[in-house]
Design a protein around this motif. Structure first.
Motif, PDB file in Angstrom:
ATOM      1  N   LEU A 123      52.960 -67.751  42.045  1.00  0.00           N
ATOM      2  CA  LEU A 123      51.712 -67.345  41.402  1.00  0.00           C
ATOM      3  C   LEU A 123      50.506 -67.456  42.343  1.00  0.00           C
ATOM      4  N   ARG A 124      50.500 -68.481  43.161  1.00  0.00           N
ATOM      5  CA  ARG A 124      49.322 -68.766  43.984  1.00  0.00           C
ATOM      6  C   ARG A 124      49.277 -68.041  45.319  1.00  0.00           C
ATOM      7  N   ASP A 125      50.429 -67.727  45.877  1.00  0.00           N
ATOM      8  CA  ASP A 125      50.446 -67.142  47.213  1.00  0.00           C
ATOM      9  C   ASP A 125      49.614 -65.859  47.336  1.00  0.00           C
ATOM     10  N   PRO A 126      49.603 -64.969  46.330  1.00  0.00           N
ATOM     11  CA  PRO A 126      48.749 -63.776  46.469  1.00  0.00           C
ATOM     12  C   PRO A 126      47.263 -64.116  46.651  1.00  0.00           C
ATOM     13  N   TYR A 127      46.823 -65.224  46.084  1.00  0.00           N
ATOM     14  CA  TYR A 127      45.428 -65.646  46.251  1.00  0.00           C
ATOM     15  C   TYR A 127      45.226 -66.278  47.627  1.00  0.00           C
ATOM     16  N   TYR A 128      46.116 -67.214  47.966  1.00  0.00           N
ATOM     17  CA  TYR A 128      46.021 -67.868  49.272  1.00  0.00           C
ATOM     18  C   TYR A 128      46.117 -66.841  50.406  1.00  0.00           C
ATOM     19  N   ALA A 129      46.911 -65.797  50.194  1.00  0.00           N
ATOM     20  CA  ALA A 129      47.137 -64.778  51.231  1.00  0.00           C
ATOM     21  C   ALA A 129      45.867 -63.988  51.571  1.00  0.00           C
ATOM     22  N   LYS A 130      44.850 -64.100  50.768  1.00  0.00           N
ATOM     23  CA  LYS A 130      43.577 -63.419  51.050  1.00  0.00           C
ATOM     24  C   LYS A 130      42.742 -64.152  52.098  1.00  0.00           C
ATOM     25  N   ALA A 131      43.198 -65.330  52.520  1.00  0.00           N
ATOM     26  CA  ALA A 131      42.434 -66.149  53.478  1.00  0.00           C
ATOM     27  C   ALA A 131      42.258 -65.432  54.810  1.00  0.00           C
ATOM     28  N   HIS A 132      41.178 -65.756  55.479  1.00  0.00           N
ATOM     29  CA  HIS A 132      40.892 -65.193  56.799  1.00  0.00           C
ATOM     30  C   HIS A 132      41.861 -65.707  57.860  1.00  0.00           C
ATOM     31  N   HIS A 133      42.275 -66.969  57.736  1.00  0.00           N
ATOM     32  CA  HIS A 133      43.185 -67.592  58.707  1.00  0.00           C
ATOM     33  C   HIS A 133      44.331 -68.260  57.968  1.00  0.00           C
ATOM     34  N   TYR A 134      45.532 -68.244  58.577  1.00  0.00           N
ATOM     35  CA  TYR A 134      46.714 -68.936  58.061  1.00  0.00           C
ATOM     36  C   TYR A 134      47.125 -69.954  59.108  1.00  0.00           C
ATOM     37  N   VAL A 135      47.427 -71.185  58.682  1.00  0.00           N
ATOM     38  CA  VAL A 135      47.822 -72.224  59.619  1.00  0.00           C
ATOM     39  C   VAL A 135      48.979 -73.022  59.019  1.00  0.00           C
ATOM     40  N   ASN A 136      50.081 -73.150  59.773  1.00  0.00           N
ATOM     41  CA  ASN A 136      51.178 -74.020  59.371  1.00  0.00           C
ATOM     42  C   ASN A 136      50.765 -75.444  59.746  1.00  0.00           C
ATOM     43  N   VAL A 137      50.625 -76.304  58.765  1.00  0.00           N
ATOM     44  CA  VAL A 137      50.149 -77.665  58.989  1.00  0.00           C
ATOM     45  C   VAL A 137      51.056 -78.437  59.939  1.00  0.00           C
ATOM     46  N   LEU A 138      52.344 -78.135  59.938  1.00  0.00           N
ATOM     47  CA  LEU A 138      53.273 -78.844  60.813  1.00  0.00           C
ATOM     48  C   LEU A 138      53.045 -78.494  62.284  1.00  0.00           C
ATOM     49  N   GLU A 139      52.323 -77.420  62.550  1.00  0.00           N
ATOM     50  CA  GLU A 139      52.008 -76.996  63.924  1.00  0.00           C
ATOM     51  C   GLU A 139      50.497 -76.945  64.157  1.00  0.00           C
ATOM     52  N   LEU A 140      49.731 -77.633  63.325  1.00  0.00           N
ATOM     53  CA  LEU A 140      48.279 -77.540  63.341  1.00  0.00           C
ATOM     54  C   LEU A 140      47.655 -78.133  64.602  1.00  0.00           C
ATOM     55  N   ASP A 141      46.813 -77.333  65.234  1.00  0.00           N
ATOM     56  CA  ASP A 141      45.998 -77.764  66.367  1.00  0.00           C
ATOM     57  C   ASP A 141      44.550 -77.536  65.930  1.00  0.00           C
ATOM     58  N   LEU A 142      43.886 -78.616  65.529  1.00  0.00           N
ATOM     59  CA  LEU A 142      42.535 -78.489  64.978  1.00  0.00           C
ATOM     60  C   LEU A 142      41.520 -77.969  65.991  1.00  0.00           C
ATOM     61  N   GLU A 143      41.686 -78.334  67.243  1.00  0.00           N
ATOM     62  CA  GLU A 143      40.774 -77.822  68.286  1.00  0.00           C
ATOM     63  C   GLU A 143      40.886 -76.299  68.380  1.00  0.00           C
TER      64      GLU A 143
END
Length: 172
Positions: free
Chosen positions: A142-162
Motif C-alpha cells: 500500500l505504501r510503496d506507491p507513495y514512497y516511490a514519489k520521493a526525489h531520492h531512494y537510499v538503501n539504509v544498509l548501504e547508506l553513506d550520509l556524506e
C-alpha cells in the motif's frame, strides 16, 4: 545552509530519526522528528492518542502539524512511516522540500523492529517477528506507491550520509 526542508520518508524503524539527526549535523541544519513534535503538541504518546481518538484523527492531526512546518526555517525532518501515504502529504512534501526514501529489506526491518521498543509503535506492539514481517509486507504494498514519489531512494544498509548530503545540496 539548507534552502528547502529535507523530508525523510520510509517504513517505521528504518532509521529516519537516527539518520536524520546525523544528516542534519552534516548539513549544519536543525532536525525535527514529526512524531516527537506530535507528542509535544498533543502532550501524550502517539499510542495513547491512537487509543483515545483512532487512526483517522491521528492522521488528520499529523497532516496539520506537517503542513505547519512551512513557516519554519529549512530543516531535516523525519516523518512518521505512514505520513506520506495519507491525504496529499507526499505531494506536499515534494513541493515544499526534497524527499528521501530510506529503504531496507523487509526481513532486516522485521528483525530490527522485533528487537525495538515495540510498546512505542501502536501497529506492532502485540506482534512477534513473523507478525511484524507480515505487516511490513502487507503495508509496503500500500505504501510503496507513495514512497516511490520521493526525489531520492537510499538503501539504509548501504547508506553513506556524506554522499547523500552532496546529492541533496546539488539538487537544491
Amino acid at each position: 545552509m539548507l534552502t528547502k526542508h529535507i523530508f525523510l520518508v520510509g517504513f517505521m524503524g528504518v532509521g529516519k530519526t537516527t539518520n536524520g539527526k546525523k544528516l542534519a549535523r552534516i548539513l549544519n541544519s536543525s532536525f525535527i522528528d514529526l512524531d516527537e513534535l506530535f507528542v509535544q503538541q498533543e502532550e501524550m504518546p502517539i499510542t495513547t492518542y491512537f487509543e483515545q481518538h483512532g487512526e483517522t484523527a491521528f492522521r488528520e492531526r499529523e497532516r496539520e502539524i506537517l503542513k505547519s512546518l512551512h513557516t519554519i526555517p529549512p530543516a531535516v525532518i523525519a516523518t512518521g512511516g505512514g505520513a506520506p501515504c495519507f491525504f496529499d502529504n507526499m505531494d506536499w512534501m515534494n513541493t515544499h522540500g526534497i524527499t528521501v526514501y530510506l529503504q531496507m529489506p523487509a526481513q532486516a526491518l522485521a528483525q530490527r523492529l522485533a528487537a525495538s521498543k515495540k510498546d512505542k509503535r501502536p501497529l506492532i506492539k502485540h506482534l512477534d517477528e513473523d507478525g511484524i514481517l507480515s505487516l511490513i509486507n502487507e503495508r509496503m504494498l500500500l505504501r510503496d506507491p507513495y514512497y516511490a514519489k520521493a526525489h531520492h531512494y537510499v538503501n539504509v544498509l548501504e547508506l553513506d550520509l556524506e554522499e547523500l548530503a552532496k546529492k541533496i545540496t546539488a539538487r537544491e
